[in-house]
Design a protein around this motif. Structure first.
Motif, PDB file in Angstrom:
ATOM      1  N   TRP A  97      52.342  42.925  67.882  1.00  0.00           N
ATOM      2  CA  TRP A  97      51.309  43.149  66.879  1.00  0.00           C
ATOM      3  C   TRP A  97      51.121  41.948  65.956  1.00  0.00           C
ATOM      4  O   TRP A  97      50.284  41.990  65.055  1.00  0.00           O
ATOM      5  N   ALA A  98      51.881  40.897  66.193  1.00  0.00           N
ATOM      6  CA  ALA A  98      51.688  39.612  65.491  1.00  0.00           C
ATOM      7  C   ALA A  98      51.639  39.764  63.975  1.00  0.00           C
ATOM      8  O   ALA A  98      50.862  39.093  63.285  1.00  0.00           O
ATOM      9  N   GLY A  99      52.462  40.668  63.462  1.00  0.00           N
ATOM     10  CA  GLY A  99      52.543  40.850  62.023  1.00  0.00           C
ATOM     11  C   GLY A  99      51.427  41.681  61.414  1.00  0.00           C
ATOM     12  O   GLY A  99      51.380  41.874  60.195  1.00  0.00           O
ATOM     13  N   ALA A 100      50.525  42.220  62.232  1.00  0.00           N
ATOM     14  CA  ALA A 100      49.410  43.021  61.710  1.00  0.00           C
ATOM     15  C   ALA A 100      49.910  44.369  61.214  1.00  0.00           C
ATOM     16  O   ALA A 100      50.800  44.983  61.821  1.00  0.00           O
ATOM     17  N   SER A 101      49.339  44.838  60.119  1.00  0.00           N
ATOM     18  CA  SER A 101      49.695  46.136  59.551  1.00  0.00           C
ATOM     19  C   SER A 101      48.777  47.224  60.096  1.00  0.00           C
ATOM     20  O   SER A 101      47.771  46.949  60.769  1.00  0.00           O
ATOM     21  N   HIS A 102      49.096  48.485  59.782  1.00  0.00           N
ATOM     22  CA  HIS A 102      48.211  49.594  60.136  1.00  0.00           C
ATOM     23  C   HIS A 102      46.813  49.377  59.573  1.00  0.00           C
ATOM     24  O   HIS A 102      45.813  49.614  60.255  1.00  0.00           O
ATOM     25  N   ASN A 103      46.751  48.923  58.319  1.00  0.00           N
ATOM     26  CA  ASN A 103      45.445  48.681  57.691  1.00  0.00           C
ATOM     27  C   ASN A 103      44.648  47.620  58.443  1.00  0.00           C
ATOM     28  O   ASN A 103      43.430  47.736  58.613  1.00  0.00           O
ATOM     29  N   ASP A 104      45.345  46.591  58.905  1.00  0.00           N
ATOM     30  CA  ASP A 104      44.679  45.538  59.680  1.00  0.00           C
ATOM     31  C   ASP A 104      44.085  46.115  60.962  1.00  0.00           C
ATOM     32  O   ASP A 104      42.936  45.829  61.323  1.00  0.00           O
ATOM     33  N   LEU A 105      44.881  46.920  61.662  1.00  0.00           N
ATOM     34  CA  LEU A 105      44.424  47.496  62.928  1.00  0.00           C
ATOM     35  C   LEU A 105      43.253  48.440  62.701  1.00  0.00           C
ATOM     36  O   LEU A 105      42.263  48.423  63.452  1.00  0.00           O
ATOM     37  N   ARG A 106      43.365  49.282  61.674  1.00  0.00           N
ATOM     38  CA  ARG A 106      42.286  50.228  61.383  1.00  0.00           C
ATOM     39  C   ARG A 106      40.993  49.487  61.033  1.00  0.00           C
ATOM     40  O   ARG A 106      39.895  49.905  61.421  1.00  0.00           O
ATOM     41  N   GLY A 107      41.132  48.395  60.316  1.00  0.00           N
ATOM     42  CA  GLY A 107      39.954  47.614  59.954  1.00  0.00           C
ATOM     43  C   GLY A 107      39.218  47.078  61.170  1.00  0.00           C
ATOM     44  O   GLY A 107      37.981  47.075  61.218  1.00  0.00           O
ATOM     45  N   LEU A 108      39.959  46.649  62.165  1.00  0.00           N
ATOM     46  CA  LEU A 108      39.342  46.124  63.380  1.00  0.00           C
ATOM     47  C   LEU A 108      38.561  47.198  64.130  1.00  0.00           C
ATOM     48  O   LEU A 108      37.611  46.894  64.850  1.00  0.00           O
ATOM     49  N   LEU A 109      38.976  48.462  63.967  1.00  0.00           N
ATOM     50  CA  LEU A 109      38.353  49.560  64.704  1.00  0.00           C
ATOM     51  C   LEU A 109      37.335  50.328  63.879  1.00  0.00           C
ATOM     52  O   LEU A 109      36.786  51.335  64.345  1.00  0.00           O
ATOM     53  N   SER A 110      37.045  49.862  62.678  1.00  0.00           N
ATOM     54  CA  SER A 110      36.209  50.642  61.760  1.00  0.00           C
ATOM     55  C   SER A 110      34.791  50.871  62.274  1.00  0.00           C
ATOM     56  O   SER A 110      34.132  51.836  61.878  1.00  0.00           O
ATOM     57  N   GLY A 111      34.317  50.025  63.172  1.00  0.00           N
ATOM     58  CA  GLY A 111      32.954  50.176  63.678  1.00  0.00           C
ATOM     59  C   GLY A 111      32.819  51.090  64.883  1.00  0.00           C
ATOM     60  O   GLY A 111      31.709  51.317  65.370  1.00  0.00           O
ATOM     61  N   ILE A 112      33.938  51.623  65.379  1.00  0.00           N
ATOM     62  CA  ILE A 112      33.883  52.488  66.558  1.00  0.00           C
ATOM     63  C   ILE A 112      33.800  53.945  66.091  1.00  0.00           C
ATOM     64  O   ILE A 112      34.799  54.560  65.715  1.00  0.00           O
ATOM     65  N   THR A 113      32.609  54.493  66.130  1.00  0.00           N
ATOM     66  CA  THR A 113      32.364  55.812  65.530  1.00  0.00           C
ATOM     67  C   THR A 113      32.966  56.961  66.331  1.00  0.00           C
ATOM     68  O   THR A 113      33.125  58.061  65.796  1.00  0.00           O
ATOM     69  N   ALA A 114      33.304  56.735  67.582  1.00  0.00           N
ATOM     70  CA  ALA A 114      33.887  57.806  68.398  1.00  0.00           C
ATOM     71  C   ALA A 114      35.305  58.153  67.970  1.00  0.00           C
ATOM     72  O   ALA A 114      35.823  59.217  68.321  1.00  0.00           O
ATOM     73  N   LEU A 115      35.935  57.275  67.198  1.00  0.00           N
ATOM     74  CA  LEU A 115      37.333  57.464  66.817  1.00  0.00           C
ATOM     75  C   LEU A 115      37.455  58.117  65.446  1.00  0.00           C
ATOM     76  O   LEU A 115      36.784  57.717  64.496  1.00  0.00           O
ATOM     77  N   THR A 116      38.335  59.104  65.351  1.00  0.00           N
ATOM     78  CA  THR A 116      38.668  59.746  64.081  1.00  0.00           C
ATOM     79  C   THR A 116      40.167  59.631  63.872  1.00  0.00           C
ATOM     80  O   THR A 116      40.954  60.070  64.725  1.00  0.00           O
ATOM     81  N   LEU A 117      40.581  59.037  62.780  1.00  0.00           N
ATOM     82  CA  LEU A 117      41.998  58.814  62.522  1.00  0.00           C
ATOM     83  C   LEU A 117      42.754  60.145  62.464  1.00  0.00           C
ATOM     84  O   LEU A 117      42.309  61.104  61.822  1.00  0.00           O
ATOM     85  N   GLN A 118      43.881  60.225  63.143  1.00  0.00           N
ATOM     86  CA  GLN A 118      44.720  61.418  63.069  1.00  0.00           C
ATOM     87  C   GLN A 118      45.423  61.489  61.712  1.00  0.00           C
ATOM     88  O   GLN A 118      45.431  60.536  60.937  1.00  0.00           O
ATOM     89  N   GLU A 119      46.045  62.630  61.450  1.00  0.00           N
ATOM     90  CA  GLU A 119      46.706  62.876  60.178  1.00  0.00           C
ATOM     91  C   GLU A 119      47.832  61.880  59.925  1.00  0.00           C
ATOM     92  O   GLU A 119      48.432  61.356  60.873  1.00  0.00           O
ATOM     93  N   PRO A 120      48.153  61.609  58.641  1.00  0.00           N
ATOM     94  CA  PRO A 120      49.201  60.623  58.319  1.00  0.00           C
ATOM     95  C   PRO A 120      50.536  60.900  58.998  1.00  0.00           C
ATOM     96  O   PRO A 120      51.226  59.953  59.418  1.00  0.00           O
ATOM     97  N   GLU A 121      50.919  62.160  59.132  1.00  0.00           N
ATOM     98  CA  GLU A 121      52.219  62.470  59.732  1.00  0.00           C
ATOM     99  C   GLU A 121      52.256  62.169  61.226  1.00  0.00           C
ATOM    100  O   GLU A 121      53.331  62.134  61.836  1.00  0.00           O
TER     101      GLU A 121
END
Length: 276
Positions: A97-121
Motif C-alpha cells: 500500500w506504499a504508506g497510503a492510509s484508508h483515507n487516501d484509498l477512499r479518496g481515490l475511489l470517491s468517484g465510483i458511485t457503485a461503491l458504498t463504504l461498509q460500516e466502520p467495524e
C-alpha cells in the motif's frame, strides 16, 4: 495419525447459515475432530476478530489455534481466551500500500458511485470494504479500481463476493500480498506444515484463491452452483467436491468438511468412523 492443519472458512462453510439443511450430527463430530491432538484448527474468514469470536459463542464452535481474519488481512494466534495478532504478517503485507492510509484509498475511489463504504467495524488496518449492487458488472469495475490504484503506486488485491443472505455484492480491497491463500501459506511455513498436511474448506468467491491452489481443498456441497461450475476443471487430486456420502451425512457445511478430510486422509476417515 496424520498431523493436520485444518483451515476452514466460517459463513456457509462451517457455520450453517445458508439455505440448505445441516446434518444434525455433523458439528458435534467436527468438534471431536478439532479436539484430536494431531489436528491444528484455523478459521479463515472475511469476518473481523470480534465477529469470529461472536460466532464461536453463538454457534458453539471449537476454539481454533489460529484465526485468519479480514479475508486474509490479519492473523491471530489463539491461546485460551487470548488472541494475539501476528505483527510479522502485518509487516509482510504493508509495503504493497506504499504508506497510503484508508483515507487516501477512499479518496481515490470517491468517484465510483457503485461503491458504498461498509460500516466502520467491517474495516481493518489492511482491509477496505465496500458494498455494491449484486448485478454489478465486476470485470469493468475491478479493472477501473486497479488502474486508479496503480497510477498512485498502490498494489491491491481485490476480492468480490456475494452475501447470499442480504443479496449484496461485497468488495474487499487488501494489499496485493494479502489474501486467504498467502495467509494460509504464511501460517503453514511458520508452523511447519507441508501441503499434504493441510486441508482447506470453503464455499464462495472469496475462497477461490485457495480452492484453485496446490493446497488440498474441499468445496462443501451447499456451495453455489456457479462456484461449483467454476471449479469443474480443477484437478480432483487437489480439490474435492463434497457430495454427501460420508457417514450418512449430506455434505453441507461441517459434514462437507469432514467428508473432505476423510477423502484426503484415509487414516482420519477410520478415526472419524470410530467416533461416529
Amino acid at each position: 495419525m496424520t498431523r493436520l492443519l485444518l483451515c476452514t472458512d466460517l459463513d456457509r462453510t462451517l457455520i450453517p447459515n445458508g439455505s440448505q439443511p445441516e446434518s444434525p450430527q455433523a458439528r458435534a463430530l467436527f468438534a471431536k475432530l478439532a479436539d484430536n491432538p494431531g489436528v491444528t484448527l484455523a478459521y479463515v474468514s472475511g469476518r473481523h476478530q470480534a465477529l469470529i469470536q461472536q460466532a464461536i459463542r453463538d454457534v458453539d464452535l471449537p476454539t481454533p489455534a489460529f484465526a485468519i481474519a479480514d479475508v486474509g488481512a490479519s492473523i491471530y494466534q489463539v491461546t485460551g481466551t487470548v488472541w494475539q495478532r501476528w505483527p510479522a504478517w502485518d509487516a509482510h503485507i504493508a509495503p504493497a500500500w506504499a504508506g497510503a492510509s484508508h483515507n487516501d484509498l477512499r479518496g481515490l475511489l470517491s468517484g465510483i458511485t457503485a461503491l458504498t463504504l461498509q460500516e466502520p467495524e467491517k474495516q481493518a488496518i489492511h482491509k477496505l470494504s465496500y458494498y455494491a449492487p449484486i448485478d454489478t458488472q465486476t470485470t469493468g469495475l475491478l479493472a477501473q479500481i486497479e488502474a486508479l490504484f496503480k497510477r498512485s503506486g498502490i498494489q491491491v488485491h481485490l476480492i468480490w463476493s456475494i452475501d447470499e443472505a442480504t443479496q449484496q455484492g461485497l468488495l474487499d480491497i487488501l494489499p496485493a500480498s494479502a489474501n486467504k491463500l498467502h495467509a494460509i501459506e504464511f501460517l503453514m511455513a511458520a508452523q511447519g506444515f507441508a501441503c499434504d498436511q493441510t486441508v482447506f474448506a470453503g464455499d464462495s468467491g472469496n475462497d477461490l484463491d485457495v480452492l484453485t491452489s496446490d493446497i488440498p481443498s474441499v468445496l462443501v456441497a451447499n456451495a453455489d452452483a456457479d462456484i461449483k461450475a467454476r471449479m469443474a476443471n480443477v484437478s480432483p487430486a487437489r480439490l474435492y467436491l463434497a457430495k454427501g456420502d460420508f457417514l450418512g451425512m449430506n455434505g453441507n457445511y461441517s459434514a462437507g468438511i469432514l467428508e473432505g478430510v476423510a477423502h484426503f486422509h484415509p487414516d482420519m476417515a477410520v478415526w472419524l468412523r470410530q467416533q461416529h
